[in-house]
Design an enzyme around this catalytic site. Sequence first.
Site, PDB file in Angstrom:
ATOM      1  N   ASP A   9     -30.645   3.950  36.603  1.00 36.98           N
ATOM      2  CA  ASP A   9     -30.356   4.877  37.686  1.00 36.98           C
ATOM      3  C   ASP A   9     -28.867   4.835  37.990  1.00 36.98           C
ATOM      4  O   ASP A   9     -28.261   3.769  37.977  1.00 36.98           O
ATOM      5  CB  ASP A   9     -31.146   4.477  38.937  1.00 36.98           C
ATOM      6  CG  ASP A   9     -31.020   5.498  40.049  1.00 36.98           C
ATOM      7  OD1 ASP A   9     -31.729   6.513  39.990  1.00 36.98           O
ATOM      8  OD2 ASP A   9     -30.204   5.279  40.964  1.00 36.98           O
ATOM      9  N   ASP A  11     -27.375   5.482  40.827  1.00 32.52           N
ATOM     10  CA  ASP A  11     -27.061   5.031  42.183  1.00 32.52           C
ATOM     11  C   ASP A  11     -27.221   3.522  42.286  1.00 32.52           C
ATOM     12  O   ASP A  11     -28.280   2.976  42.041  1.00 32.52           O
ATOM     13  CB  ASP A  11     -27.970   5.711  43.206  1.00 32.52           C
ATOM     14  CG  ASP A  11     -27.796   7.213  43.225  1.00 32.52           C
ATOM     15  OD1 ASP A  11     -26.799   7.698  42.656  1.00 32.52           O
ATOM     16  OD2 ASP A  11     -28.643   7.910  43.791  1.00 32.52           O
TER      17      ASP A  11
END
Length: 205
Positions: A9, A11
């Site tokens: 991911d 983030d």
Amino acid sequence: MKLQAILFDRDGTLIEDCHFLSHPDQIQWIPGVLDTLKQWKDLGVKIIVATNQSGVARGYFDAAAVEAVHAKLLWDAEQVSVSIAGFYYCPHHPQGEVSRYSCACDCRKPQPGMFLQAIRDHGLNPNQCWVIGDRLRDLEPGLQLGMKAFLVKTGSGLQELEELSKRPYASLVTVISSLSEIGAIVQEKPNLPACKDSQASICKE
């Protein structure tokens, strides 16, 4: 078995201060990340990003904004001779404000849709892939498919540690401080397989 791909991911794994990141100017690379990506690329490991972007469904920004951020991430990576094999994102949310994206779907993590698409697109064997994220929902699709999972303590990772201890799959997850730490593992043991067996059942949030 040689490691084929690492899915993660963006983030909390790639960049800092990225809650509802919607503009390329907001990108702040975590120190050491690009060096680690370069190590993986040199070892022939595919780098794939899979990310939930419910801000699209909530009306905070549009799909073009997500794609602009991904284009900038790719450009930054290419400046240091790093390749990112693919970006996958889910724009949906069941309580979204934008009607076309306001729905339940099979791509929003912890559902495995994005991972399955990446596997098809890149001809991957899940047992030869690793998944990295700062939230348990980032890891659960990979665990379902037999990938080795790493929870990184940047981003939301520290907050997720307590929850991890309550999950039946806790022993399958390796906790790391940063991407640089896993970079060293890959460099030292490039032929280390993912998981011996797929996990048929993973509890959902």
